[in-house]
Design a protein around this motif. Structure first.
Motif, PDB file in Angstrom:
ATOM      1  N   LEU A 164       0.512  -1.355  -0.410  1.00 52.68           N
ATOM      2  CA  LEU A 164      -0.047  -0.048  -0.011  1.00 52.68           C
ATOM      3  C   LEU A 164       1.256   1.225  -0.326  1.00 52.68           C
ATOM      4  CD1 LEU A 164      -2.778   1.150   0.076  1.00 52.68           C
ATOM      5  CD2 LEU A 164      -2.738   0.922   2.848  1.00 52.68           C
ATOM      6  N   LEU A 165       0.575   1.755  -1.065  1.00 56.74           N
ATOM      7  CA  LEU A 165       1.461   3.317  -1.073  1.00 56.74           C
ATOM      8  C   LEU A 165       0.159   4.183  -0.648  1.00 56.74           C
ATOM      9  CD1 LEU A 165       4.178   4.714  -2.148  1.00 56.74           C
ATOM     10  CD2 LEU A 165       3.037   4.261  -3.735  1.00 56.74           C
ATOM     11  N   TRP A 166       0.460   4.996   0.191  1.00 53.09           N
ATOM     12  CA  TRP A 166       0.099   6.129   1.397  1.00 53.09           C
ATOM     13  C   TRP A 166       0.453   7.202   0.470  1.00 53.09           C
ATOM     14  CZ3 TRP A 166      -2.270   5.457   5.347  1.00 53.09           C
ATOM     15  CH2 TRP A 166      -2.597   4.588   6.409  1.00 53.09           C
ATOM     16  N   ASN A 167      -0.236   7.857  -0.193  1.00 53.99           N
ATOM     17  CA  ASN A 167       0.088   9.803  -0.472  1.00 53.99           C
ATOM     18  C   ASN A 167      -0.618  10.854   0.918  1.00 53.99           C
ATOM     19  OD1 ASN A 167       0.595  12.196  -1.404  1.00 53.99           O
ATOM     20  ND2 ASN A 167      -1.517  12.456  -3.070  1.00 53.99           N
ATOM     21  N   LEU A 168       1.008  10.715   2.313  1.00 47.00           N
ATOM     22  CA  LEU A 168       0.578  10.986   3.190  1.00 47.00           C
ATOM     23  C   LEU A 168      -0.423  12.762   3.102  1.00 47.00           C
ATOM     24  CD1 LEU A 168       3.504   9.446   5.137  1.00 47.00           C
ATOM     25  CD2 LEU A 168       0.815   9.131   5.082  1.00 47.00           C
ATOM     26  N   LYS A 169       0.541  13.717   2.179  1.00 52.66           N
ATOM     27  CA  LYS A 169       0.300  14.679   2.282  1.00 52.66           C
ATOM     28  C   LYS A 169      -0.531  14.864   1.786  1.00 52.66           C
ATOM     29  CE  LYS A 169       2.479  18.418  -0.159  1.00 52.66           C
ATOM     30  NZ  LYS A 169       3.447  19.522  -1.091  1.00 52.66           N
ATOM     31  N   GLU A 170      -1.718  14.148   0.681  1.00 46.22           N
ATOM     32  CA  GLU A 170      -3.027  14.418   0.259  1.00 46.22           C
ATOM     33  C   GLU A 170      -3.285  13.803   1.639  1.00 46.22           C
ATOM     34  OE1 GLU A 170      -6.057  15.548  -1.000  1.00 46.22           O
ATOM     35  OE2 GLU A 170      -4.199  16.288  -2.500  1.00 46.22           O
ATOM     36  N   LEU A 171      -3.734  12.582   2.580  1.00 44.42           N
ATOM     37  CA  LEU A 171      -4.394  12.621   3.626  1.00 44.42           C
ATOM     38  C   LEU A 171      -4.498  13.933   4.996  1.00 44.42           C
ATOM     39  CD1 LEU A 171      -3.309   8.320   3.475  1.00 44.42           C
ATOM     40  CD2 LEU A 171      -5.546   9.471   3.963  1.00 44.42           C
ATOM     41  N   ARG A 172      -3.419  14.057   5.322  1.00 45.08           N
ATOM     42  CA  ARG A 172      -2.759  14.694   6.240  1.00 45.08           C
ATOM     43  C   ARG A 172      -4.125  16.527   5.461  1.00 45.08           C
ATOM     44  NH1 ARG A 172       3.536  13.463   6.483  1.00 45.08           N
ATOM     45  NH2 ARG A 172       3.133  11.869   8.592  1.00 45.08           N
ATOM     46  N   LYS A 173      -3.875  16.464   4.307  1.00 40.49           N
ATOM     47  CA  LYS A 173      -4.218  18.187   4.047  1.00 40.49           C
ATOM     48  C   LYS A 173      -5.794  17.628   3.550  1.00 40.49           C
ATOM     49  CE  LYS A 173      -4.019  19.186  -0.567  1.00 40.49           C
ATOM     50  NZ  LYS A 173      -3.903  19.155  -1.675  1.00 40.49           N
ATOM     51  N   SER A 174      -6.415  16.089   3.194  1.00 40.90           N
ATOM     52  CA  SER A 174      -8.074  16.542   3.655  1.00 40.90           C
ATOM     53  C   SER A 174      -8.546  15.901   4.373  1.00 40.90           C
ATOM     54  CB  SER A 174      -8.188  15.739   2.438  1.00 40.90           C
ATOM     55  OG  SER A 174      -7.272  16.186   1.016  1.00 40.90           O
ATOM     56  N   TYR A 175      -8.209  14.854   5.563  1.00 42.42           N
ATOM     57  CA  TYR A 175      -8.549  14.831   6.624  1.00 42.42           C
ATOM     58  C   TYR A 175      -8.094  14.718   8.382  1.00 42.42           C
ATOM     59  CZ  TYR A 175     -10.628  12.090   3.070  1.00 42.42           C
ATOM     60  OH  TYR A 175     -11.368  11.214   1.123  1.00 42.42           O
ATOM     61  N   PRO A 176      -8.902  14.878   8.710  1.00 42.67           N
ATOM     62  CA  PRO A 176      -8.838  15.575   9.885  1.00 42.67           C
ATOM     63  C   PRO A 176      -7.842  14.289  11.011  1.00 42.67           C
ATOM     64  CG  PRO A 176     -10.894  14.418  10.337  1.00 42.67           C
ATOM     65  CD  PRO A 176     -10.600  14.481   9.009  1.00 42.67           C
ATOM     66  N   MET A 177      -7.221  15.001  12.149  1.00 41.04           N
ATOM     67  CA  MET A 177      -6.598  13.868  12.968  1.00 41.04           C
ATOM     68  C   MET A 177      -6.584  13.044  13.191  1.00 41.04           C
ATOM     69  SD  MET A 177      -3.253  15.252  13.418  1.00 41.04           S
ATOM     70  CE  MET A 177      -2.291  14.295  14.748  1.00 41.04           C
ATOM     71  N   ASN A 178      -6.141  11.651  13.176  1.00 41.31           N
ATOM     72  CA  ASN A 178      -7.029   9.995  13.600  1.00 41.31           C
ATOM     73  C   ASN A 178      -8.360   9.936  12.705  1.00 41.31           C
ATOM     74  OD1 ASN A 178      -4.911   9.630  15.776  1.00 41.31           O
ATOM     75  ND2 ASN A 178      -5.834  11.315  16.769  1.00 41.31           N
ATOM     76  N   TYR A 179      -8.374  10.574  11.174  1.00 42.25           N
ATOM     77  CA  TYR A 179      -9.387  10.182  10.550  1.00 42.25           C
ATOM     78  C   TYR A 179      -9.784   8.541  11.001  1.00 42.25           C
ATOM     79  CZ  TYR A 179     -12.513   9.203   6.225  1.00 42.25           C
ATOM     80  OH  TYR A 179     -13.722   9.324   5.997  1.00 42.25           O
ATOM     81  N   ILE A 180      -8.555   7.511  10.141  1.00 42.16           N
ATOM     82  CA  ILE A 180      -9.112   6.283  10.019  1.00 42.16           C
ATOM     83  C   ILE A 180      -9.245   5.486  11.119  1.00 42.16           C
ATOM     84  CG2 ILE A 180      -7.794   4.446   8.472  1.00 42.16           C
ATOM     85  CD1 ILE A 180      -6.081   6.528   7.000  1.00 42.16           C
ATOM     86  N   PHE A 181      -8.646   6.068  12.013  1.00 41.69           N
ATOM     87  CA  PHE A 181      -8.644   5.143  13.524  1.00 41.69           C
ATOM     88  C   PHE A 181     -10.635   5.664  13.535  1.00 41.69           C
ATOM     89  CE2 PHE A 181      -8.796   4.970  18.517  1.00 41.69           C
ATOM     90  CZ  PHE A 181      -7.829   3.910  17.854  1.00 41.69           C
ATOM     91  N   ASN A 182     -10.817   7.194  14.178  1.00 38.35           N
ATOM     92  CA  ASN A 182     -12.199   7.156  14.012  1.00 38.35           C
ATOM     93  C   ASN A 182     -13.134   6.887  13.607  1.00 38.35           C
ATOM     94  OD1 ASN A 182     -10.964   8.245  16.599  1.00 38.35           O
ATOM     95  ND2 ASN A 182     -11.200  10.794  15.305  1.00 38.35           N
ATOM     96  N   GLN A 183     -12.388   6.768  11.947  1.00 40.09           N
ATOM     97  CA  GLN A 183     -13.813   5.776  11.411  1.00 40.09           C
ATOM     98  C   GLN A 183     -13.563   4.258  11.747  1.00 40.09           C
ATOM     99  OE1 GLN A 183     -15.886   7.315   8.591  1.00 40.09           O
ATOM    100  NE2 GLN A 183     -15.681   9.188   9.746  1.00 40.09           N
ATOM    101  N   ALA A 184     -12.464   4.008  12.192  1.00 41.38           N
ATOM    102  CA  ALA A 184     -12.707   2.637  11.821  1.00 41.38           C
ATOM    103  C   ALA A 184     -13.496   2.013  13.552  1.00 41.38           C
ATOM    104  CB  ALA A 184     -11.164   1.972  12.142  1.00 41.38           C
ATOM    105  N   LEU A 185     -13.905   3.009  14.317  1.00 38.56           N
ATOM    106  CA  LEU A 185     -14.730   2.381  15.720  1.00 38.56           C
ATOM    107  C   LEU A 185     -15.840   2.169  14.938  1.00 38.56           C
ATOM    108  CD1 LEU A 185     -12.629   4.755  18.283  1.00 38.56           C
ATOM    109  CD2 LEU A 185     -13.030   1.932  18.253  1.00 38.56           C
ATOM    110  N   ASP A 186     -16.002   3.972  14.115  1.00 44.08           N
ATOM    111  CA  ASP A 186     -17.491   3.993  14.015  1.00 44.08           C
ATOM    112  C   ASP A 186     -17.790   2.559  13.389  1.00 44.08           C
ATOM    113  OD1 ASP A 186     -17.638   6.173  15.239  1.00 44.08           O
ATOM    114  OD2 ASP A 186     -17.471   7.583  13.706  1.00 44.08           O
ATOM    115  N   LEU A 187     -17.107   1.922  11.781  1.00 48.41           N
ATOM    116  CA  LEU A 187     -17.439   1.409  11.296  1.00 48.41           C
ATOM    117  C   LEU A 187     -17.692  -0.685  12.335  1.00 48.41           C
ATOM    118  CD1 LEU A 187     -15.486   2.021   7.933  1.00 48.41           C
ATOM    119  CD2 LEU A 187     -17.834   2.280   8.125  1.00 48.41           C
ATOM    120  N   LYS A 188     -17.150  -0.550  12.588  1.00 56.99           N
ATOM    121  CA  LYS A 188     -17.614  -1.813  13.137  1.00 56.99           C
ATOM    122  C   LYS A 188     -17.696  -3.073  12.028  1.00 56.99           C
ATOM    123  CE  LYS A 188     -20.219  -0.153  17.131  1.00 56.99           C
ATOM    124  NZ  LYS A 188     -20.166   1.226  16.687  1.00 56.99           N
ATOM    125  N   ILE A 189     -16.790  -2.472  10.865  1.00 54.48           N
ATOM    126  CA  ILE A 189     -16.433  -3.769  10.751  1.00 54.48           C
ATOM    127  C   ILE A 189     -16.285  -5.411  11.019  1.00 54.48           C
ATOM    128  CG2 ILE A 189     -15.099  -4.500   8.620  1.00 54.48           C
ATOM    129  CD1 ILE A 189     -15.247  -1.920   7.914  1.00 54.48           C
TER     130      ILE A 189
END
Length: 434
Positions: A164-189
């Motif tokens: 997995l290749l990450w575009n960290l610059k784009e992620l940090r610009k477009s999403y808030p801190m801990n976005y993936i972590f918090n979404q993972a909690l809400d999704l309950k996959i």
């Protein structure tokens, strides 16, 4: 090139093998390795540091607090070969240094077979991630998992996150801190590969740039799982080595799988370059023995089934042969002549099957009398009479017991000879002598 791994101390030797393949096939001194871990001791760190330094590369250890992930259910995780460290990936934008604009995340169960600079330099404009569609699922999201996705989703490609290749610059610009972590909690996959599904749900519609699975993430352990694969299958190691930049062993690690499949040789080529090679072999030996025992048991079972099937086929072939003979013109006269010539005027037909029925029809209304039928496995009404059990034959005074099941004649003869004094012959005897 910035490369990231999430791994625990138990997997440090397998990380070592993967890194040798990465370092040997890419420009020396060009890689910064970031190891996200919670339990590396000094020996682990020294091991990976020495290897990296020998190729002119650099390694950075980032300690991750495991208690941050106590909020996630780990029931399935604890029953699998996966580890808590896969959850660390949910925080990569926060854990890695701010100055890093992109990073290539790699699983440890893969081999980097060629230079991967081309992939690392992929144009990521407008994308947060780049990944290959998942060969494990024939490139598409499984139907039972689609409940976690938006109803208006159009792109049903499923991406494997082992490469997995990450575009960290784009992620940090477009999403808030801990976005993936918090979404993972809400999704309950609720899947074993929980973190992978999180990335697919959050970014899979239009934020993951698609790259070739045959080239950049060829999951050799799953290529023969589908009747209609949507990817190209390379049938030899030579083809794989030539065409695949990254060879992935998802779900069936070469060091744990016991009996090797041929593609494992690619992994063992690099394992042999490590000081752990003989350890791997020693650990693999009992696993291989166990696999061989299981395989031998399956083969014996299959052989028994095949032998049983052959018996049935032989039995049917012989039965049909005699039915054909009995249906031939002139057979009736030949049978009657044979029986009368030998003084067999009263007979018992043994075997309540097709041949017995044919003989009954042929002899019906002739001077040859069928006193009864007998059968070991069936007692009951048959052709207007009652099929007897073998032990009931001793009370009869017939001239002949004619066995109509030639395939079992010798067994039947052994069973009957102590139960009756009546002469016993088989349909085979009749056909040969008439």
């Amino acid at each position: 090139m910035d490369v990231c791994v999430t791994v625990n101390s138990k997997y440090v030797r397998y990380l070592y093998v993967m890194l040798i393949s990465l370092y040997e096939n890419n420009t020396k001194g060009n890689i910064d390795l970031y190891v996200l871990q919670q339990d590396f001791n000094e020996a682990d760190k020294k091991l990976i540091h020495s290897l990296s330094e020998s190729y002119g590369n650099r390694v950075h250890y980032i300690w991750v607090d495991p208690t941050k992930f106590d909020v996630f259910s780990k029931g399935k995780l604890e029953k699998s070969t996966l580890s808590l460290e896969i959850y660390f990936r949910l925080l990569i934008p926060e854990l890695l240094p701010e100055e890093i604009d992109r990073v290539l995340m790699l699983d440890v169960d893969l081999i980097v077979n060629h230079d991967i600079t081309e992939f690392y330099d992929t144009d990521m404009t407008g994308y947060c991630l780049a990944a290959a569609p998942n060969i494990c699922h024939n490139l598409e999201v499984r139907n039972e998992w689609r409940v976690w996705y938006k109803k208006n989703k159009k792109n049903w490609l499923h991406y494997n996150t082992g490469v997995l290749l990450w575009n960290l610059k784009e992620l940090r610009k477009s999403y808030p801190m801990n976005y993936i972590f918090n979404q993972a909690l809400d999704l309950k996959i609720d899947t074993l590969t929980f973190e992978e599904e999180v990335f697919n749900v959050l970014f899979g519609e239009d934020q993951i740039k698609t790259v070739s699975p045959e080239k950049w993430n060829y999951i050799v352990t799953h290529i023969y799982n589908f009747d209609n694969p949507k990817f190209e299958i390379y049938k030899t190691n030579e083809e794989i080595i030539k065409n695949c930049r990254i060879v992935h062993y998802a779900g069936q690690n070469p060091w744990h799988a016991g009996v090797k499949n041929s593609t494992f040789d690619i992994w063992w080529k690099y394992a042999k370059k490590t000081q752990f090679y003989h350890e791997f072999l020693a650990e693999l030996y009992p696993l291989t023995e166990k696999k061989l025992e299981e395989l031998a048991a399956k083969i014996i079972n299959q052989d028994n089934k095949i032998f049983g099937l052959e018996q049935q086929l032989n039995k049917q072939a012989e039965l049909l042969h005699y039915v054909d003979v009995l249906m031939d013109r002139g057979t009736k006269k030949k049978i009657i002549a044979y029986l009368k010539r030998n003084g067999f005027n009263h007979i018992i037909l043994y075997g309540a099957g097709r041949i017995a029925r044919c003989l009954y029809i042929l002899l019906l209304g002739t001077e040859i009398i069928i006193d009864d039928f007998a059968d070991k496995n069936y007692q009951g009404p048959y052709c207007g009479k009652w099929a007897l059990a073998p032990e009931e034959l001793e009370k009869h005074n017939s001239d002949l017991i004619l066995v109509t099941t030639p395939y079992y004649y010798k067994v039947i003869l052994d069973e009957l000879k102590d139960q009756t004094s009546i002469e016993i012959r088989s349909i085979e005897d009749v056909v040969k002598e008439w």
